[in-house]
Design a protein around this motif. Structure first.
Motif, short mmCIF file in Angstrom:
data_model
loop_
_atom_site.label_atom_id
_atom_site.label_comp_id
_atom_site.label_asym_id
_atom_site.label_seq_id
_atom_site.Cartn_x
_atom_site.Cartn_y
_atom_site.Cartn_z
N LEU A 97 -7.73 0.24 -3.93
CA LEU A 97 -7.26 -1.02 -4.51
C LEU A 97 -7.79 -1.18 -5.93
N VAL A 98 -9.06 -0.83 -6.14
CA VAL A 98 -9.65 -0.95 -7.46
C VAL A 98 -8.92 -0.07 -8.47
N ARG A 151 -5.75 5.62 3.68
CA ARG A 151 -7.13 5.24 3.36
C ARG A 151 -8.08 6.41 3.53
N ARG A 176 -10.80 5.64 0.13
CA ARG A 176 -11.47 4.99 1.24
C ARG A 176 -12.04 3.64 0.80
N GLY A 177 -12.11 2.73 1.76
CA GLY A 177 -12.66 1.41 1.45
C GLY A 177 -11.78 0.67 0.46
N HIS A 178 -12.44 0.08 -0.52
CA HIS A 178 -11.72 -0.71 -1.53
C HIS A 178 -11.48 0.08 -2.81
N ARG A 179 -11.83 1.37 -2.80
CA ARG A 179 -11.69 2.13 -4.04
C ARG A 179 -10.23 2.29 -4.45
N VAL A 199 -3.99 6.58 -0.44
CA VAL A 199 -3.96 5.12 -0.36
C VAL A 199 -3.34 4.68 0.96
N ARG A 239 0.82 -1.20 0.00
CA ARG A 239 0.00 0.00 0.00
C ARG A 239 0.86 1.26 0.00
#
Length: 409
Positions: free
Chosen positions: A376-377, A366, A371-374, A363, A90
Motif C-alpha cells: 500500500l505504501v 500479499r 507483505r503487510g502494509h508495504r 500485491v 488491490r
C-alpha cells in the motif's frame, strides 16, 4: 484485463481451488487471452473488428463479479462491500499506477509534444476512473482522435470501475430478499434492455463516442454477463446435453472470430443497432455453457497453455500495449507492418509479464515485497509521483510536434 475466480458446476474441469475455496476455470482465462489478442491486432491495424474483444472482457467481468457476490450471499454471508472494493483496488490499482507513471515518463522522453500535452490533460480523469466521460464531454472521438492519446484505451477500465462501484450495491440489496437469484436476474435483464435501447438511440449520432464509451450504453455486455451468473440461467445451461454443448461451443467461437474479422469499426452499419448486443449475447452464451457443461472440447482447447497464459497476462498487457504502440511503432517502420507489430507486441508482453510478476501478484497475494502494509505504501508513493509529474512537467503548446500514426488504425 482483470482475472477473477468463480466456482464452476460440479465436475467441471478446472485448476485446484485457491485460497477461499474458489476454483479457477481455465477456459475463461483462455477466452480472455483471445480477447486481448484481438484488441492488440486491432490497434495494430490487422484485425478490423478486434475492438469487439473489449465486449468479451465486459461479459466476463459481469459474469464473474456477479457470481462471486451471489456466491457469498448463498453461503449465508453478508456481502461486505468494503472488502469487495478493497480486493478490486488491490487487484487493479497497482498495475495501473505503475503503467501510468512509466507512460508519463516515456511520453515526456520519447513522445511528441502533442502526446505529452494530451497525456497531462487526461491524467486527472484517469486517476478519477472517469476518462471515458472526459472523452465524451470533450467530444474526443474514439475512432479518429486516439492516436495522440496514450491513455485512450483506459476508457474501458473506467467503465469496469464504475460498474464495480454500482452493481455490487444492487446485488447486496437484492440479496436481502427471499429470492435473490431471481431478483438479480430480473434486474440484470431489465438493465440489458434499457442499455440496449439507449445504445440504439445514441448510436444514430454522427459521433458515436457517446454510444461507444458511455458506461450506461456499454452496460449491455456487463449486465448480460451478470444475468448469466444467476441461478435461473445457470440451471438452464447445466441441463444442456453434452452433445449439444459440443456442437454449440465451436459454432459460437467461430461466430465471434468471424465478427472480429469482418466488422469494419464504426463503419459497420449495424454495430450500434444491435450488432454489439448480438456479439455480447453470443459471448454470454459461450461463457455460460463453458462454465456449466464440464469437459467440452472447446473448453479444453481454450484452457490449454498458450491462451490460458495469455489470459493471465491480459490485464497488464492491455494496459501496456497502447502506449507501447504509440511510442514505438513509428520508429519501427523499416520492419514493415507485421514486423513492427511483432516487435511492439513482444515489448508489450515483456512489460506485462514483468508487471504481473513484480507488481500485480505480490500485491494481490500479499507476498514478497508487498507483505503487510508495504504494498500500500509503494502504491500510494507512486500515486504521489503521478501527481507530482502532473504538476511539474510543463505542458507543451498546441501543435508542438506531431507524428503520422495512421498505420495504427
Amino acid at each position: 484485463m482483470p482475472a477473477l475466480s468463480l466456482a464452476p458446476a460440479p465436475g467441471a474441469r478446472h485448476r485446484a481451488p485457491r485460497a477461499g475455496g474458489r476454483a479457477h476455470i481455465a477456459a475463461l482465462d483462455g477466452l480472455r487471452g483471445c480477447a486481448v489478442a484481438a484488441v492488440l491486432l486491432f490497434h495494430a491495424g490487422h484485425l478490423s473488428g478486434g475492438f469487439l474483444g473489449v465486449d468479451l472482457f465486459f461479459v466476463l467481468s459481469g459474469f464473474l463479479i456477479t457470481g462471486l457476490l451471489l456466491g457469498s450471499a448463498q453461503r449465508g454471508r453478508r456481502i461486505a462491500l468494503g472488502a469487495f472494493w478493497a480486493r478490486r483496488a488491490r487487484r487493479l490499482m497497482p498495475a495501473l499506477v505503475v503503467v501510468v507513471v512509466v507512460t508519463v515518463f516515456l511520453t515526456w522522453a520519447f513522445g511528441t509534444g502533442e502526446q505529452l500535452r494530451f497525456a497531462l490533460g487526461d491524467l486527472p480523469w484517469v486517476a478519477a476512473q472517469s476518462v471515458n466521460w472526459h472523452y465524451i464531454t470533450d467530444q474526443i472521438g474514439y475512432w479518429n482522435a486516439s492516436d495522440t492519446r496514450v491513455f485512450a484505451h483506459l476508457w474501458s477500465i473506467a467503465v469496469e470501475w464504475q460498474f464495480y462501484l454500482f452493481w455490487p450495491l444492487v446485488v447486496m440489496i437484492a440479496a436481502r430478499g427471499r429470492h435473490p437469484q431471481r431478483t438479480v436476474a430480473v434486474l440484470a435483464g431489465t438493465g440489458v434492455l434499457a442499455s440496449l435501447a439507449l445504445m440504439v438511440t445514441l448510436g444514430a449520432a454522427v459521433d458515436t463516442t457517446r454510444a461507444y464509451e458511455g458506461t450506461d450504453t456499454r452496460a449491455v455486455a456487463l449486465l448480460l454477463g451478470a444475468l448469466a451468473a444467476t441461478a435461473p440461467v445457470r440451471g438452464l445451461a447445466a441441463r444442456m446435453p453434452r452433445r449439444a454443448a459440443e456442437v454449440l461451443c465451436p459454432v459460437l467461437v467461430a461466430g465471434l472470430a468471424v465478427a472480429w474479422t469482418v466488422t469494419d469499426g464504426e463503419k459497420a452499419p449495424l454495430l450500434f443497432k444491435g450488432g454489439l448486443f448480438l456479439h455480447s449475447l453470443a459471448a454470454t452464451v459461450l461463457i455460460t455453457v463453458i462454465a456449466q457443461v464440464p469437459g467440452a472440447r472447446t473448453a479444453r482447447a481454450l484452457g490449454s497453455f498458450l491462451p490460458r497464459r495469455l489470459g493471465e497476462l491480459s490485464y497488464s498487457l492491455y494496459l501496456w500495449h497502447w502506449p507501447v504502440y504509440l511510442l514505438l511503432l513509428p520508429r519501427l517502420s523499416a520492419l514493415g507492418d507485421w514486423g513492427g507489430t511483432a516487435v511492439a507486441i513482444a515489448v508489450s508482453l515483456a512489460a506485462a509479464a514483468a508487471t504481473k510478476w513484480l507488481v500485480e501478484d505480490p500485491v494481490r497475494f500479499r507476498s514478497g515485497w508487498a507483505r503487510g502494509h508495504r504494498g500500500l505504501v509503494v502504491v500510494v508513493a507512486l500515486a504521489v509521483i503521478v501527481a507530482g509529474l502532473w504538476g511539474l512537467i510543463p505542458v507543451p503548446a498546441p501543435g508542438a510536434g506531431t507524428v503520422d500514426l495512421q498505420q495504427l488504425r
